[in-house]
Design a protein around this motif. Structure first.
Motif, PDB file in Angstrom:
ATOM      1  N   LYS A  37     -11.616   4.630  13.096  1.00 50.73           N
ATOM      2  CA  LYS A  37     -10.925   5.913  12.880  1.00 50.73           C
ATOM      3  C   LYS A  37      -9.881   5.726  11.794  1.00 50.73           C
ATOM      4  O   LYS A  37      -9.304   4.653  11.634  1.00 50.73           O
TER       5      LYS A  37
ATOM      6  N   GLU B  78       0.842  -1.196   0.000  1.00 49.76           N
ATOM      7  CA  GLU B  78       0.000   0.000   0.000  1.00 49.76           C
ATOM      8  C   GLU B  78       0.875   1.242   0.000  1.00 49.76           C
ATOM      9  O   GLU B  78       1.958   1.242   0.576  1.00 49.76           O
ATOM     10  N   VAL B  79       0.394   2.301  -0.616  1.00 52.58           N
ATOM     11  CA  VAL B  79       1.106   3.571  -0.541  1.00 52.58           C
ATOM     12  C   VAL B  79       1.123   4.008   0.926  1.00 52.58           C
ATOM     13  O   VAL B  79       0.080   4.002   1.585  1.00 52.58           O
ATOM     14  N   PRO B  80       2.294   4.351   1.473  1.00 52.92           N
ATOM     15  CA  PRO B  80       2.334   4.725   2.893  1.00 52.92           C
ATOM     16  C   PRO B  80       1.534   5.991   3.160  1.00 52.92           C
ATOM     17  O   PRO B  80       1.358   6.825   2.277  1.00 52.92           O
ATOM     18  N   GLY B  81       1.074   6.129   4.393  1.00 50.94           N
ATOM     19  CA  GLY B  81       0.418   7.373   4.788  1.00 50.94           C
ATOM     20  C   GLY B  81      -0.859   7.195   5.572  1.00 50.94           C
ATOM     21  O   GLY B  81      -1.404   8.169   6.087  1.00 50.94           O
ATOM     22  N   LEU B  82      -1.347   5.964   5.697  1.00 45.82           N
ATOM     23  CA  LEU B  82      -2.646   5.778   6.324  1.00 45.82           C
ATOM     24  C   LEU B  82      -2.565   4.986   7.623  1.00 45.82           C
ATOM     25  O   LEU B  82      -1.893   3.968   7.687  1.00 45.82           O
ATOM     26  N   ILE B  83      -3.245   5.475   8.651  1.00 42.24           N
ATOM     27  CA  ILE B  83      -3.392   4.730   9.909  1.00 42.24           C
ATOM     28  C   ILE B  83      -4.865   4.405  10.057  1.00 42.24           C
ATOM     29  O   ILE B  83      -5.721   5.289   9.959  1.00 42.24           O
ATOM     30  N   ARG B  84      -5.162   3.120  10.261  1.00 33.36           N
ATOM     31  CA  ARG B  84      -6.562   2.717  10.466  1.00 33.36           C
ATOM     32  C   ARG B  84      -6.685   2.088  11.844  1.00 33.36           C
ATOM     33  O   ARG B  84      -5.874   1.248  12.213  1.00 33.36           O
ATOM     34  N   MET B  85      -7.688   2.507  12.593  1.00 32.20           N
ATOM     35  CA  MET B  85      -7.887   1.929  13.925  1.00 32.20           C
ATOM     36  C   MET B  85      -9.218   1.218  14.020  1.00 32.20           C
ATOM     37  O   MET B  85     -10.198   1.633  13.408  1.00 32.20           O
TER      38      MET B  85
ATOM     39  N   PHE C  65      -0.771  10.461   7.763  1.00 29.46           N
ATOM     40  CA  PHE C  65       0.445  11.057   8.319  1.00 29.46           C
ATOM     41  C   PHE C  65       1.380  11.439   7.180  1.00 29.46           C
ATOM     42  O   PHE C  65       1.301  10.869   6.087  1.00 29.46           O
ATOM     43  N   PRO C  66       2.246  12.425   7.390  1.00 25.94           N
ATOM     44  CA  PRO C  66       3.156  12.860   6.321  1.00 25.94           C
ATOM     45  C   PRO C  66       4.266  11.823   6.124  1.00 25.94           C
ATOM     46  O   PRO C  66       4.865  11.351   7.091  1.00 25.94           O
ATOM     47  N   THR C  67       4.513  11.468   4.856  1.00 23.27           N
ATOM     48  CA  THR C  67       5.429  10.358   4.616  1.00 23.27           C
ATOM     49  C   THR C  67       6.836  10.777   4.212  1.00 23.27           C
ATOM     50  O   THR C  67       7.752   9.974   4.274  1.00 23.27           O
TER      51      THR C  67
END
Lengths: 336, 380
Positions: free
Chosen positions: B227, B211-218, B231-233
């Motif tokens: 949620k 996956e392209v970095p940058g996503l946080i899934r909770m 975030f800045p990569t």
């Protein structure tokens, strides 16, 4: 958040191996030890906190009583037990344990190597000190060797062999928060991404198995009952160890993650990958909701370098150190 | 570590060797005075390619390589590759072979380092196989051998997990460690920095399956996403493109391993007199013995091109180094530091003996293609 400090030069460059940096802080002597693996040699540096004194030592993985036989080393790590610290080396031939300054070898365990080479590689990898008296080491077959460590001396014995994993062990970690409330003591990871959660004892007990979807988990940590796992897909996942509930999933890196570390007092998490990036995160636990959250804090790019090791130098995460493939230095960063 | 590196090492290094030889032989395709002397014709070139491919992809040779075994030293590999090159009518002098080996290894190191996913090592190998197949496309027997080898590679490596392939890649990276020879083609394309280290781009498509970095899934305890935040990569990655084909034929998508010399008019490498540190293993006699045994078995699989000792072999200097060699004090500049233990002496004598079998043949006084080629090189 962090700025670069003076690097420590090492005698050889770091090899491209998972978790290729180990750090031991010796407060009473104002020293920090670092180890970095280069092929069949472990480079050990002892750095004084005032930055003035550095001393180097090299260890080779040699079978005792065999003058010249050497083999490639997969990992070197310090195991911190209440009574003593030991430096453990895992290689293609077996497992060696040294006194923490690398001066004396106290134990050697040979792996069963077949007469004629088989297609399946044979090696040991994955090292963790568990509770008061155990050191666990993983093997390429998926087996985990549990060694009983006396408070001093070389009367180390193989207590148990755990055979739960079917793929090569990649990494292992014990609960690092220091809390005695946590039920889970140890987590082990393998090439297929499967995670096993254990409780230590006379006989280790398997508490949970978290499946991996065939994607290698190269680095794993256990903190306050939360498993933090880094994968070849560049993802980081947070699981509740005992139940296997997924708390969070982060698309953290664009390449294979090679190293994770946690600063237990502050909950800071360090991740490093082949994409040249080191990222710092913050983990927060909310006991009421029983959830764990992860927030991004900081990025550091080590240009043109595939990072293979990253560790905090202290329990608060005030400083961290990084190694990269083909680099003959340990790069250090401290908080501004 | 990995016991399965040799087949991929030979396919990729051998492939790079063929790319360079092909380019160099094409470059020597015309003579200035329109005479036939010193010219490598289309037929000569094809003959060289067919001879080398025929040996390298022979069943016996591949059988040996496919046996599970450790990766051996640079010295052994260079000796075997020299022997492979000499399976044709071509004769390379030691200086040419040294340069050729450095170039091959740096090219392969670049490919392995930048390999997007461990599995893509196979696509890189298949790129080499595809191009080699093109070189020998007019000779059905040779094409068959390449195809057969390709099928065996698919069969052997197709089932390995990403973790096992990463171990293979890590074994190769140890093999290439500390090699920073500067290659002018790489420097020109900014693929390599002036200090000899390769540039690692922090942009472009992510490897397939990442996956392209940058996503946080909770998630909550029921597994529902509750949620999401970004975030800045610090890089600029885009989504992955389609996956390459792992079949016998197909679009590999990954560009690493393709023939980068094909548009090259100039010699592929003008080597700056850069220090090359190649430390040999402190391997004991035992390992050296195993290497010698391997060499013996591999040599045994290769048919010797029946070149008469009177010297009808065609000498070739690949790189315009002759003049350099004359001018520079070879003991001081461009040199190879070899660290070996005393125990290595026996091994190196043995290997030197074997390598010595491929020393330059005496020149044919009546003039051969080699002579005129040399003359041509001197003029450059």
């Amino acid at each position: 958040m962090y700025h670069k400090e003076k690097s420590i030069q090492i005698k050889n460059s770091a090899s491209a191996l998972y978790n290729n940096l180990s750090v031991l802080r010796i407060a009473p002597r104002s020293l920090t030890y670092f180890t970095v693996v280069h092929a069949n040699v472990v480079n050990m540096v002892s750095a004084s906190w005032d930055g003035l004194n550095y001393s180097h030592r090299q260890l080779q993985s040699k079978e005792p009583n065999v003058a010249t036989s050497t083999s490639l080393i997969m990992q070197a790590a310090w195991c911190v037990l209440p009574s003593r610290d030991l430096l453990v080396l895992t290689s293609q031939k077996g497992i060696q344990m040294y006194e923490s300054d690398g001066s004396i070898m106290v134990y050697w365990h040979a792996l069963d190597t077949p007469e004629t080479p088989t297609a399946q590689a044979v090696f040991a990898r994955g090292i963790a000190a568990v509770r008061e008296k155990y050191i666990c080491v993983g093997v390429s077959s998926g087996a985990m060797l549990v060694f009983d460590i006396p408070t001093k001396g070389s009367n180390i014995t193989l207590a148990e062999v755990l055979e739960e994993h079917k793929e090569s062990i990649t990494d292992m970690a014990s609960e690092c928060s220091g809390s005695l409330e946590c039920i889970a003591d140890l987590v082990s990871a393998d090439d297929a991404g499967n995670l096993c959660v254990w409780k230590s004892g006379e006989e280790f007990q398997l508490l949970n198995k978290i499946p991996g979807f065939d994607m290698c988990c190269s680095s794993v940590k256990l903190w306050k009952g939360t498993v933090v796992a880094g994968y070849g897909t560049g993802q980081i996942r947070l699981y509740e160890a005992v139940t296997g509930i997924l708390h969070a999933e982060v698309s953290a890196h664009a390449r294979w993650i090679y190293s994770l570390d946690i600063a237990p007092f502050s909950g800071l998490l360090l991740s490093a990958a082949e994409d040249s990036l080191v990222r710092v995160w913050h983990l927060t636990q909310t006991p009421e909701t029983n959830s764990v959250e992860i927030a991004h804090m900081y990025n550091e790019c080590v240009t043109d370098t595939q990072i293979c090791g990253a560790k905090f130098c202290d329990g608060d995460g005030y400083a961290f150190a990084v190694t990269g493939y083909d680099l003959s230095e340990i790069i250090r960063y401290t908080q501004t | 570590m990995s016991m399965r590196t040799l087949p991929l090492v030979f396919i990729n290094l051998g492939g790079e060797m063929l790319y360079i030889l092909d380019q160099r032989l094409r470059a020597h395709n015309t003579s200035e005075d329109n005479s036939d002397k010193g010219v490598w014709s289309e037929n000569d070139r094809k003959r060289v390619m067919n001879d080398i491919v025929g040996t390298m992809f022979s069943k016996a040779f591949m059988d040996e390589l496919l046996k599970p075994q450790q990766l051996y030293s640079h010295r052994t590999l260079k000796t075997v590759l020299t022997r492979l090159a000499h399976a044709s009518i071509m004769r390379l002098n030691p200086a040419s072979m040294d340069r050729l080996y450095e170039l091959m290894v740096m090219a392969f190191k670049h490919q392995v380092l930048l390999c997007p996913r461990p599995k893509d090592l196979l696509l890189i190998s298949y790129n080499h196989l595809d191009t080699v197949r093109e070189f020998v496309k007019d000779t059905p027997a040779a094409v068959n051998q390449v195809d057969e080898t390709h099928r065996r590679i698919i069969e052997t490596y197709g089932l390995l997990s990403e973790g096992e392939l990463q171990l293979l890649r890590q074994t190769l990276l140890i093999f290439f460690q500390d090699m920073h020879v500067r290659v002018s083609l790489f420097l020109k394309d900014k693929v390599q920095n002036p200090n000899g280290r390769f540039a690692l781009p922090a942009s472009g498509p992510v490897p397939h399956g990442i996956e392209v970095p940058g996503l946080i899934r909770m998630f909550n305890s029921k597994g529902r996403e509750v949620k999401r935040c970004e975030f800045p990569t610090g890089g600029s990655y885009s989504s992955s493109i389609r996956q390459g084909s792992f079949e016998l034929h197909g679009d590999r998508v990954v560009r690493l391993g393709r023939n980068m010399y094909v548009l090259c008019a100039a010699p592929p490498a003008q080597f700056n007199t850069s220090l090359l540190f190649m430390s040999l293993d402190d391997s004991p006699n035992l390992l050296a013995k195993e290497e010698l045994n391997l060499l013996a078995r591999l040599m045994g699989c290769m048919k010797v091109e029946n070149v008469q000792r009177s010297g009808t072999g065609f000498r070739i200097n690949l790189f315009s180094t002759d003049k350099e060699e004359e001018e520079t004090d070879f003991n001081q500049s461009s040199f190879l530091f070899v660290f070996g233990s005393a125990q290595d002496v026996q091994a190196s004598t043995e290997l030197a003996r074997i390598a010595g079998e491929f020393a330059d043949l005496p020149e044919n006084p009546s003039g051969s293609k080699g002579d005129d080629l040399l003359a041509m090189m001197d003029d450059l």
